[in-house]
Design a protein around this motif. Structure first.
Motif, PDB file in Angstrom:
ATOM      1  N   PHE A  57       0.847  -1.197   0.000  1.00 46.86           N
ATOM      2  CA  PHE A  57       0.000   0.000   0.000  1.00 46.86           C
ATOM      3  C   PHE A  57       0.884   1.250   0.000  1.00 46.86           C
ATOM      4  N   ASP A  58       1.910   1.267   0.848  1.00 46.34           N
ATOM      5  CA  ASP A  58       2.831   2.409   0.899  1.00 46.34           C
ATOM      6  C   ASP A  58       3.461   2.673  -0.471  1.00 46.34           C
ATOM      7  N   GLU A  59       3.905   1.610  -1.141  1.00 50.66           N
ATOM      8  CA  GLU A  59       4.505   1.756  -2.471  1.00 50.66           C
ATOM      9  C   GLU A  59       3.492   2.308  -3.472  1.00 50.66           C
ATOM     10  N   ARG A  60       2.287   1.761  -3.436  1.00 50.21           N
ATOM     11  CA  ARG A  60       1.264   2.165  -4.406  1.00 50.21           C
ATOM     12  C   ARG A  60       0.855   3.631  -4.229  1.00 50.21           C
ATOM     13  N   VAL A  61       0.712   4.089  -2.981  1.00 54.22           N
ATOM     14  CA  VAL A  61       0.286   5.481  -2.782  1.00 54.22           C
ATOM     15  C   VAL A  61       1.444   6.456  -2.970  1.00 54.22           C
ATOM     16  N   LYS A  62       2.665   5.953  -2.918  1.00 52.50           N
ATOM     17  CA  LYS A  62       3.817   6.801  -3.252  1.00 52.50           C
ATOM     18  C   LYS A  62       3.789   7.111  -4.751  1.00 52.50           C
ATOM     19  N   GLU A  63       3.442   6.107  -5.554  1.00 52.40           N
ATOM     20  CA  GLU A  63       3.344   6.276  -7.002  1.00 52.40           C
ATOM     21  C   GLU A  63       2.090   7.045  -7.404  1.00 52.40           C
ATOM     22  N   LYS A  64       0.981   6.756  -6.730  1.00 49.24           N
ATOM     23  CA  LYS A  64      -0.294   7.398  -7.048  1.00 49.24           C
ATOM     24  C   LYS A  64      -1.015   7.709  -5.734  1.00 49.24           C
ATOM     25  N   PRO A  65      -0.785   8.911  -5.177  1.00 50.63           N
ATOM     26  CA  PRO A  65      -1.375   9.239  -3.871  1.00 50.63           C
ATOM     27  C   PRO A  65      -2.900   9.163  -3.879  1.00 50.63           C
ATOM     28  N   LEU A  66      -3.442   8.797  -2.718  1.00 52.88           N
ATOM     29  CA  LEU A  66      -4.889   8.780  -2.523  1.00 52.88           C
ATOM     30  C   LEU A  66      -5.299  10.077  -1.837  1.00 52.88           C
ATOM     31  N   ALA A  67      -6.310  10.718  -2.372  1.00 53.54           N
ATOM     32  CA  ALA A  67      -6.836  11.936  -1.762  1.00 53.54           C
ATOM     33  C   ALA A  67      -7.808  11.571  -0.642  1.00 53.54           C
ATOM     34  N   CYS A  68      -7.987  12.487   0.271  1.00 52.59           N
ATOM     35  CA  CYS A  68      -9.010  12.316   1.307  1.00 52.59           C
ATOM     36  C   CYS A  68     -10.380  12.281   0.623  1.00 52.59           C
ATOM     37  N   VAL A  69     -11.316  11.562   1.223  1.00 48.51           N
ATOM     38  CA  VAL A  69     -12.658  11.448   0.657  1.00 48.51           C
ATOM     39  C   VAL A  69     -13.673  11.806   1.735  1.00 48.51           C
ATOM     40  N   ASP A  70     -14.606  12.683   1.395  1.00 47.63           N
ATOM     41  CA  ASP A  70     -15.703  13.017   2.290  1.00 47.63           C
ATOM     42  C   ASP A  70     -16.862  12.076   2.007  1.00 47.63           C
ATOM     43  N   VAL A  71     -17.402  11.480   3.068  1.00 45.17           N
ATOM     44  CA  VAL A  71     -18.492  10.518   2.927  1.00 45.17           C
ATOM     45  C   VAL A  71     -19.632  10.890   3.864  1.00 45.17           C
ATOM     46  N   SER A  72     -20.800  10.357   3.567  1.00 45.62           N
ATOM     47  CA  SER A  72     -21.924  10.416   4.495  1.00 45.62           C
ATOM     48  C   SER A  72     -22.587   9.044   4.490  1.00 45.62           C
ATOM     49  N   LEU A  73     -23.235   8.744   5.595  1.00 51.68           N
ATOM     50  CA  LEU A  73     -23.853   7.427   5.736  1.00 51.68           C
ATOM     51  C   LEU A  73     -25.280   7.439   5.205  1.00 51.68           C
ATOM     52  N   ALA A  74     -25.738   6.244   4.869  1.00 49.38           N
ATOM     53  CA  ALA A  74     -27.088   6.062   4.328  1.00 49.38           C
ATOM     54  C   ALA A  74     -27.773   4.957   5.135  1.00 49.38           C
ATOM     55  N   GLU A  75     -28.575   4.141   4.463  1.00 45.91           N
ATOM     56  CA  GLU A  75     -29.355   3.102   5.140  1.00 45.91           C
ATOM     57  C   GLU A  75     -28.452   2.046   5.775  1.00 45.91           C
ATOM     58  N   VAL A  76     -28.952   1.415   6.830  1.00 44.67           N
ATOM     59  CA  VAL A  76     -28.241   0.339   7.518  1.00 44.67           C
ATOM     60  C   VAL A  76     -28.848  -0.977   7.065  1.00 44.67           C
ATOM     61  N   VAL A  77     -27.983  -1.881   6.619  1.00 42.69           N
ATOM     62  CA  VAL A  77     -28.424  -3.144   6.027  1.00 42.69           C
ATOM     63  C   VAL A  77     -27.668  -4.311   6.658  1.00 42.69           C
ATOM     64  N   PRO A  78     -28.224  -5.530   6.555  1.00 40.15           N
ATOM     65  CA  PRO A  78     -27.480  -6.698   7.031  1.00 40.15           C
ATOM     66  C   PRO A  78     -26.373  -7.048   6.038  1.00 40.15           C
ATOM     67  N   MET A  79     -25.240  -7.464   6.571  1.00 39.57           N
ATOM     68  CA  MET A  79     -24.094  -7.846   5.725  1.00 39.57           C
ATOM     69  C   MET A  79     -23.580  -9.208   6.190  1.00 39.57           C
ATOM     70  N   GLY A  80     -22.971  -9.945   5.288  1.00 43.18           N
ATOM     71  CA  GLY A  80     -22.385 -11.241   5.599  1.00 43.18           C
ATOM     72  C   GLY A  80     -23.455 -12.296   5.779  1.00 43.18           C
ATOM     73  N   GLY A  81     -23.400 -13.345   5.034  1.00 49.32           N
ATOM     74  CA  GLY A  81     -24.425 -14.394   5.133  1.00 49.32           C
ATOM     75  C   GLY A  81     -25.719 -13.941   4.473  1.00 49.32           C
ATOM     76  N   SER A  82     -26.796 -14.587   4.844  1.00 48.04           N
ATOM     77  CA  SER A  82     -28.106 -14.261   4.280  1.00 48.04           C
ATOM     78  C   SER A  82     -28.803 -13.226   5.162  1.00 48.04           C
ATOM     79  N   ARG A  83     -29.967 -12.788   4.734  1.00 43.25           N
ATOM     80  CA  ARG A  83     -30.739 -11.824   5.526  1.00 43.25           C
ATOM     81  C   ARG A  83     -31.086 -12.414   6.907  1.00 43.25           C
ATOM     82  N   ARG A  84     -31.238 -13.724   6.988  1.00 39.01           N
ATOM     83  CA  ARG A  84     -31.550 -14.379   8.273  1.00 39.01           C
ATOM     84  C   ARG A  84     -30.312 -14.650   9.113  1.00 39.01           C
TER      85      ARG A  84
END
Length: 187
Positions: A57-84
């Motif tokens: 990761f250090d090597e990759r961002v030295k070659e192509k830096p990553l900019a900061c990103v502003d985010v906001s949250l949205a709906e909350v959903v189940p993750m991993g496995g099935s809905r149950r």
């Protein structure tokens, strides 16, 4: 105890979780310091493998830096496995979703290959986990967890992703889930 998981993620100020309504029984709310958005998950690959990925990761961002990103949250959903049988309740992104999909898509496979020798088959789905059902949660409790998640309104939660951190399990897992082992600023 199983081998600790390792992953690279964007830390997020999780103070907002302290203001959420009480969870149903058999759920664990993330500690504010545990809130993050995963870049690459290495599982039980071990510290040496995770540090190989961090060095890449250090090597990759030295070659192509990553900019900061502003985010906001949205709906909350189940993750991993099935809905149950989901393993987490996670907020998707409103603002910043496209940018994070691009960053994860550009970085994740190379980082995973460095740590584990494999690639991820699923497309990027940026999310912020905020709660987990405990292993003994019943179907009725899991359904109550879904109702809890559907009632949340996290549209007012905004964050600036300005660093990437290497995480593993926290030594006192009954208090916190994760700890940061190393950090890298962005931008």
């Amino acid at each position: 105890m199983p081998r600790p998981n390792w992953f690279l993620a964007f830390p997020i100020d999780g103070a907002f979780v302290s203001d959420l309504p009480a969870l149903p029984p058999q759920f664990r709310l993330f500690h504010p310091a545990d809130v993050h958005l995963t870049l690459a998950f290495f599982g039980g690959s071990g510290e040496a493998a995770a540090r190989r990925a961090l060095a890449l990761f250090d090597e990759r961002v030295k070659e192509k830096p990553l900019a900061c990103v502003d985010v906001s949250l949205a709906e909350v959903v189940p993750m991993g496995g099935s809905r149950r049988s989901y393993t987490a309740l996670s907020a998707l992104l409103a603002a910043g979703r496209a940018e994070l999909c691009a960053i994860i898509g550009e970085q994740r496979d190379a980082l995973l290959e460095a740590a584990t020798g494999r690639r991820e088959a699923r497309p990027p789905k940026p999310h912020v986990s905020i709660a987990r059902p405990r292993g003994r949660a019943t179907d009725a409790q899991r359904a109550a967890g879904l109702a809890w998640a559907e009632a949340l309104d996290l549209r007012g939660v905004h964050a600036r992703l300005d660093r990437v951190a290497l995480y593993t399990w926290h030594a006192a897992r009954h208090e916190r889930l994760f700890e940061i082992v190393a950090e890298r600023p962005l931008g």
